[in-house]
Design a protein around this motif. Structure first.
Motif, PDB file in Angstrom:
ATOM      1  N   THR A 132      -8.533  -4.514   8.475  1.00 25.92           N
ATOM      2  CA  THR A 132      -8.754  -4.314   9.915  1.00 25.92           C
ATOM      3  C   THR A 132      -7.496  -4.637  10.705  1.00 25.92           C
ATOM      4  N   ALA A 133      -6.874  -5.773  10.385  1.00 22.27           N
ATOM      5  CA  ALA A 133      -5.682  -6.191  11.122  1.00 22.27           C
ATOM      6  C   ALA A 133      -4.522  -5.238  10.894  1.00 22.27           C
ATOM      7  N   VAL A 134      -4.275  -4.921   9.620  1.00 25.27           N
ATOM      8  CA  VAL A 134      -3.122  -4.085   9.297  1.00 25.27           C
ATOM      9  C   VAL A 134      -3.319  -2.672   9.830  1.00 25.27           C
ATOM     10  N   LEU A 135      -4.517  -2.142   9.682  1.00 21.32           N
ATOM     11  CA  LEU A 135      -4.773  -0.790  10.167  1.00 21.32           C
ATOM     12  C   LEU A 135      -4.642  -0.715  11.682  1.00 21.32           C
ATOM     13  N   GLY A 136      -5.132  -1.747  12.378  1.00 22.65           N
ATOM     14  CA  GLY A 136      -4.991  -1.758  13.829  1.00 22.65           C
ATOM     15  C   GLY A 136      -3.539  -1.697  14.259  1.00 22.65           C
ATOM     16  N   LEU A 137      -2.681  -2.434  13.540  1.00 21.35           N
ATOM     17  CA  LEU A 137      -1.254  -2.384  13.855  1.00 21.35           C
ATOM     18  C   LEU A 137      -0.659  -1.025  13.503  1.00 21.35           C
ATOM     19  N   TRP A 138      -1.022  -0.499  12.365  1.00 22.15           N
ATOM     20  CA  TRP A 138      -0.469   0.787  11.911  1.00 22.15           C
ATOM     21  C   TRP A 138      -0.883   1.929  12.836  1.00 22.15           C
ATOM     22  N   ARG A 139      -2.104   1.867  13.349  1.00 20.16           N
ATOM     23  CA  ARG A 139      -2.655   2.983  14.122  1.00 20.16           C
ATOM     24  C   ARG A 139      -2.028   3.134  15.493  1.00 20.16           C
ATOM     25  N   HIS A 140      -2.076   2.075  16.267  1.00 23.03           N
ATOM     26  CA  HIS A 140      -1.759   2.261  17.685  1.00 23.03           C
ATOM     27  C   HIS A 140      -0.866   1.155  18.240  1.00 23.03           C
ATOM     28  N   LEU A 181      10.669  -9.571   9.232  1.00 27.47           N
ATOM     29  CA  LEU A 181       9.787 -10.408   8.445  1.00 27.47           C
ATOM     30  C   LEU A 181       8.688  -9.562   7.829  1.00 27.47           C
ATOM     31  N   SER A 182       8.148  -8.648   8.602  1.00 30.15           N
ATOM     32  CA  SER A 182       7.095  -7.794   8.066  1.00 30.15           C
ATOM     33  C   SER A 182       7.601  -7.025   6.849  1.00 30.15           C
ATOM     34  N   GLU A 183       8.811  -6.480   6.941  1.00 33.51           N
ATOM     35  CA  GLU A 183       9.366  -5.755   5.810  1.00 33.51           C
ATOM     36  C   GLU A 183       9.585  -6.690   4.614  1.00 33.51           C
ATOM     37  N   GLN A 184       9.901  -7.926   4.893  1.00 28.19           N
ATOM     38  CA  GLN A 184      10.196  -8.883   3.822  1.00 28.19           C
ATOM     39  C   GLN A 184       8.952  -9.299   3.060  1.00 28.19           C
ATOM     40  N   VAL A 185       7.852  -9.519   3.778  1.00 24.17           N
ATOM     41  CA  VAL A 185       6.693 -10.136   3.136  1.00 24.17           C
ATOM     42  C   VAL A 185       5.573  -9.164   2.795  1.00 24.17           C
ATOM     43  N   LEU A 186       5.542  -7.989   3.413  1.00 23.40           N
ATOM     44  CA  LEU A 186       4.375  -7.130   3.232  1.00 23.40           C
ATOM     45  C   LEU A 186       4.281  -6.526   1.836  1.00 23.40           C
ATOM     46  N   THR A 187       5.396  -6.335   1.189  1.00 23.54           N
ATOM     47  CA  THR A 187       5.336  -5.825  -0.179  1.00 23.54           C
ATOM     48  C   THR A 187       4.627  -6.827  -1.073  1.00 23.54           C
ATOM     49  N   GLY A 188       4.966  -8.105  -0.889  1.00 25.17           N
ATOM     50  CA  GLY A 188       4.260  -9.148  -1.634  1.00 25.17           C
ATOM     51  C   GLY A 188       2.805  -9.227  -1.244  1.00 25.17           C
ATOM     52  N   LEU A 189       2.511  -9.022   0.047  1.00 27.05           N
ATOM     53  CA  LEU A 189       1.127  -9.035   0.500  1.00 27.05           C
ATOM     54  C   LEU A 189       0.343  -7.897  -0.125  1.00 27.05           C
ATOM     55  N   ALA A 190       0.975  -6.729  -0.268  1.00 27.16           N
ATOM     56  CA  ALA A 190       0.292  -5.595  -0.898  1.00 27.16           C
ATOM     57  C   ALA A 190      -0.077  -5.931  -2.336  1.00 27.16           C
ATOM     58  N   GLY A 191       0.814  -6.630  -3.039  1.00 24.32           N
ATOM     59  CA  GLY A 191       0.485  -7.055  -4.394  1.00 24.32           C
ATOM     60  C   GLY A 191      -0.671  -8.023  -4.424  1.00 24.32           C
ATOM     61  N   SER A 242       4.231   2.100  10.582  1.00 28.06           N
ATOM     62  CA  SER A 242       5.139   1.386   9.691  1.00 28.06           C
ATOM     63  C   SER A 242       4.846   1.746   8.239  1.00 28.06           C
ATOM     64  N   ALA A 243       5.897   2.097   7.483  1.00 29.50           N
ATOM     65  CA  ALA A 243       5.710   2.479   6.077  1.00 29.50           C
ATOM     66  C   ALA A 243       5.189   1.307   5.260  1.00 29.50           C
ATOM     67  N   THR A 244       5.687   0.110   5.563  1.00 29.78           N
ATOM     68  CA  THR A 244       5.239  -1.056   4.798  1.00 29.78           C
ATOM     69  C   THR A 244       3.796  -1.396   5.114  1.00 29.78           C
ATOM     70  N   LEU A 245       3.413  -1.292   6.393  1.00 27.55           N
ATOM     71  CA  LEU A 245       2.007  -1.489   6.741  1.00 27.55           C
ATOM     72  C   LEU A 245       1.147  -0.469   6.007  1.00 27.55           C
ATOM     73  N   GLY A 246       1.645   0.751   5.893  1.00 31.43           N
ATOM     74  CA  GLY A 246       0.895   1.777   5.183  1.00 31.43           C
ATOM     75  C   GLY A 246       0.653   1.426   3.737  1.00 31.43           C
ATOM     76  N   VAL A 247       1.618   0.779   3.080  1.00 34.02           N
ATOM     77  CA  VAL A 247       1.439   0.353   1.693  1.00 34.02           C
ATOM     78  C   VAL A 247       0.265  -0.612   1.585  1.00 34.02           C
ATOM     79  N   VAL A 248       0.164  -1.524   2.537  1.00 33.81           N
ATOM     80  CA  VAL A 248      -0.936  -2.492   2.509  1.00 33.81           C
ATOM     81  C   VAL A 248      -2.271  -1.789   2.765  1.00 33.81           C
ATOM     82  N   VAL A 249      -2.295  -0.841   3.686  1.00 30.44           N
ATOM     83  CA  VAL A 249      -3.536  -0.101   3.962  1.00 30.44           C
ATOM     84  C   VAL A 249      -4.028   0.604   2.703  1.00 30.44           C
TER      85      VAL A 249
END
Length: 814
Positions: A549-557, A523-533, A566-573
């Motif tokens: 804050t939320a996305v970075l916390g997940l991406w970090r640790h 789901l994260s891969e499906q929706v995060l690209t749209g979220l980045a937009g 996560s590459a997709t989380l990184g796009v949002v960051v």
């Protein structure tokens, strides 16, 4: 106009009316019809047997239709006194062919309706209001009781039926004659017309099937006149040779399912938001079972018992007075027996001694309002009841129910109590994901007490849950089954809907974090690209800071939750940092430097959008900057954390971030809290400012200092604690303030120092004591000796100074 066939009887009803249920039962006993046709979902006709298994009412047909990431739900509820339920059960007992004849709940005709039996009440309010004025009634409920319920046991069925037919005919004429435009403006039929045309085809088919035996139709009274007209027209012209109408099928890309679910009086009650049928279901249940006089007597005693259980003093004399008053009101109002409103008004008169601030709930419709008298709340609760339906064990349920039971058993999470889960253990992490999926689906009984938080500075590796046995659990599981056959698939669908609903970045961030907690990676891969937009186009810096804050916390640790790096989380960051740097520089509306009282600009031209508005919201008010905004400060801290932890791997432009923050820190038009945070940005990343003391002194105006320090401490707290010159400069600024200036500065200063945890506040207190010649390690004593209200002390000091000045002016100090 041609007449309808003689063997056709159409009983128009009000849904969930005991009086109408009695008319239906009488008609079945009298006519012994070959067919009983009921306004209800035709797609359930091949499952009529499920209704007859022997359930404990109330129950409902729940329908869910899903198309891509969007779903729609609908309920068709039945209780013991629902005319439709009596038609179904008594018709089957009499040997009739029982069928539902309305369109399925997923059909576009029900697109704006979550309850089939809401009917047209919203549109005939004006017509009913006119009748209420004619009869002197408060609302449609009291009018209905007056016309139907109270007389049902004493008036012949034919007379009562004719009375109600006249009532429904008047309402339909008022709606049709009033130019109801529920259809398409270009002339397409209304949803009522579509449904009525479909129901008429079923009726015509039944008449053709048994031309010499009666056919009984039970439908909402609003539809009765139209159905009679349509059947009369059909019977006088050639009709299609096709026998029973086809049941529509959903479109190819739409999945629709229907199941019986337990329902409850609470969900059925108009006082709890139900928009059709009758309020106070427990009252009408007693009315159905005991008659009006028996219902009034039984529920009067129930109200008294409820009040006594809550330590309210209610004497036997009060009970007698309530009954006598209710009887008297019924007589005055022309009722043979006490009606619901007579009963309630009598209880209020006898049991409530003071004037009421709120109108009595039964004089209108809708939920109870704040401030309703406690005794009135108990009265409404007693008449509402707490009955919960129960399905027969042989009732089919969706696959999700079985999946949830199996998974809970597998993880040992079936027993009520508290569960502590160690997220470093794979099996317990899977159990955590299961509980989160149930929470996301809204299944009652699963409450997380503590656990990982994306905004927390430190990782948490355990979760605490409270598991309770809830009566609505099975109903909620069946309803959630419309989202998918397993708990995981259903949770994925619900979270996807939340993200795609575009309800703001805060909601999207929470949905994203829920997806990770549920272990839903795809789901994260499906929706995060749209979220980045969405991030790249949003103008709310504070909400965007929450997302980062939320996305970075997940991406970090988030190794525990499989979201780390996560590459997709990184796009949002990356998108969030880029957008925030642009937005934060646009925020204006602060006092200039050391003056603190000059108005800045509010808003920007061009693309500033919400950023400029945000500056206006949080800028200057009444000549002074508005208080520090913690969420705005947190946005700067989120950018700082992104640069600190992700710049190398995600290619963030560190130089650009530092340059933007330097410009904000030196912009006198920016709010003080934002300038302070921007000043601490580079310092917190390891670049000490060359002019920290001068900058702090420049921000030392009483109206500005605390807010500026709040931003600085939030971003560079550790650096300020370690910097040898920071605290002495602040101490000098505060010591130089007059009593009035201290009173102005103190609230914001207190807010600023809240960014330090208790242990660090003790360290600061130690430094303050040493600055003033005190003993080492005496800070704890200073903190323990503080008064409850420092503002009171500051006001007292200001008053002392004022008195002293007056005495000196008048020469009275010697």
């Amino acid at each position: 106009m041609p007449e309808a066939p003689a063997l056709l009887t159409v009983v128009g009803v009000r849904h969930h009316s005991p009086a109408c249920a009695g008319l239906v039962r009488e008609a079945i006993e009298r006519l012994r019809p070959a067919h009983v046709l009921i306004e209800g979902p035709a797609d359930m006709n091949d499952r009529i047997g499920e209704f007859l298994l022997g359930h404990e009412l109330p129950i409902a047909v729940f329908t869910s239709a899903r198309r891509e990431q969007q779903s729609r739900a609908s309920w068709s509820p039945f209780c013991a006194y629902s005319p439709e339920w009596i038609a179904l059960t008594e018709g089957a007992r009499a040997g009739a062919e029982v069928r539902f004849i309305d369109l399925p709940a997923w059909h576009p005709a029900f697109a704006e309706r979550t309850n089939r039996y809401a009917d047209a009440e919203r549109r005939y309010t004006q017509a009913v209001d006119g009748l209420c004025r004619t009869f002197g009634m408060d609302n449609s409920d009291t009018l209905w009781d007056h016309l139907a319920e109270i007389d049902a046991a004493d008036v012949p069925a034919a007379e009562l039926g004719e009375r109600l037919n006249t009532y429904f005919d008047l309402i339909r004429q008022a709606v049709d004659g009033g130019g109801d435009t529920s259809g398409d403006p270009d002339g397409a039929p209304s949803t009522d017309e579509v449904r009525e045309a479909y129901m008429a085809r079923w009726i015509a088919a039944a008449l053709r099937d048994t031309p010499d035996r009666p056919v009984l139709v039970v439908c909402g009274g609003f539809h009765r006149p139209a159905l009679l007209r349509r059947i009369a027209e059909l019977s006088h012209r050639q009709v299609d040779d096709a026998f029973w109408p086809e049941i529509p099928a959903p479109e190819a890309d739409t999945a629709a399912v229907s199941y019986l679910v337990p329902y409850s009086f609470r969900r059925l009650d108009a006082f709890d938001g139900y928009q059709s049928g009758m309020p106070s279901p427990a009252y009408y249940q007693r009315l159905w079972e005991l008659g009006p006089r028996g219902a009034a007597g039984s529920l009067t005693g129930e109200v008294v018992e409820r009040l006594r259980r809550r330590n309210q003093r209610v004497s036997t004399a009060d009970l007698i007075a309530a009954r006598v008053t209710g009887e008297g009101l019924a007589a005055v109002r022309g009722h043979r027996h006490p009606a619901r409103a007579d009963l309630l008004d009598g209880l209020v008169s006898a049991l409530v001694g003071e004037a009421l601030d709120q109108p009595l709930p039964w004089t209108g419709r809708g939920g109870l309002t704040a401030g309703t008298h406690p005794a009135v709340v108990e009265m409404v609760a007693a008449l509402s009841g707490d009955q919960v339906g129960r399905l027969h064990p042989d009732t089919p349920t969706p696959p999700l129910v079985h999946d949830a039971e199996v998974e809970l058993e597998r993880h040992g999470l079936t027993a009520p109590g508290q569960a502590r889960l160690d997220l470093t253990v794979a099996a317990q992490r899977d159990g955590s994901r299961l509980l989160h999926r149930l929470r996301v689906l809204g299944i009652p009984g699963y409450e997380r007490l503590s656990g990982p938080d994306p905004a927390a500075e430190d990782s948490t590796f355990t979760e605490e849950w409270r598991i309770t046995a809830e009566p609505d659990r099975l109903s909620a599981l069946i309803e959630a089954g419309g989202h998918g056959p397993t708990v995981e698939l259903a949770a994925r669908a619900v979270i996807g809907e939340r993200v795609l609903a575009r309800q703001g970045l805060d909601a999207a961030a929470r949905a994203l974090f829920d997806a990770v907690l549920c272990g839903i990676e795809d789901l994260s891969e499906q929706v995060l690209t749209g979220l980045a937009g969405s991030v790249a186009a949003d103008g709310d810096a504070e909400a965007l800071g929450g997302v980062l804050t939320a996305v970075l916390g997940l991406w970090r640790h988030d190794r525990l939750l499989d979201a780390e790096q996560s590459a997709t989380l990184g796009v949002v960051v990356v998108a969030a940092v880029d957008r925030l740097l642009w937005l934060l520089e646009l925020v204006q509306g602060g006092g200039g430097g050391g003056q603190g009282g000059e108005s800045g600009q509010s808003g920007q031209s061009g693309q500033s959008g919400q950023a400029g508005q945000g500056g206006g919201r949080h800028g200057v008010r009444g000549g002074h900057p508005a208080p520090a905004q913690p969420r705005r400060i947190a946005a700067v801290r989120a950018v700082r954390d992104a640069v600190r932890h992700a710049a190398g791997k995600l290619g963030l432009d560190v130089a650009r971030a530092g340059a933007v923050m330097a410009r904000i820190a030196g912009n006198d038009a920016a709010p003080p809290d934002l300038r302070g945070a921007a000043f601490g940005f580079g310092w917190s990343l390891g670049t000490p400012p060359p002019d920290a003391e001068r900058t702090i002194r420049a921000a030392g105006a009483p109206a500005v200092l605390g807010d500026w320090l709040a931003g600085l401490f939030a971003v560079a707290r550790e650096q300020c604690l370690e910097g040898a010159s920071v605290l002495p400069v602040i101490d000098d600024l505060v010591a130089a303030m007059t009593d009035h200036d201290l009173l102005v500065a103190l609230p914001a200063l207190r807010q600023a120092f809240q960014y330090f945890p208790p242990r660090e506040r003790e360290t600061i207190a130690d430094q303050v004591v040493r600055l003033h010649g005190g003993e080492d390690h005496a800070g704890r004593t200073l903190l323990r000796g503080r008064i409850d209200d420092p503002l009171a002390l500051a006001r007292g000091r200001e008053l002392d100074s004022h008195v002293q000045a007056v005495l000196e002016r008048e020469g009275l100090t010697s």
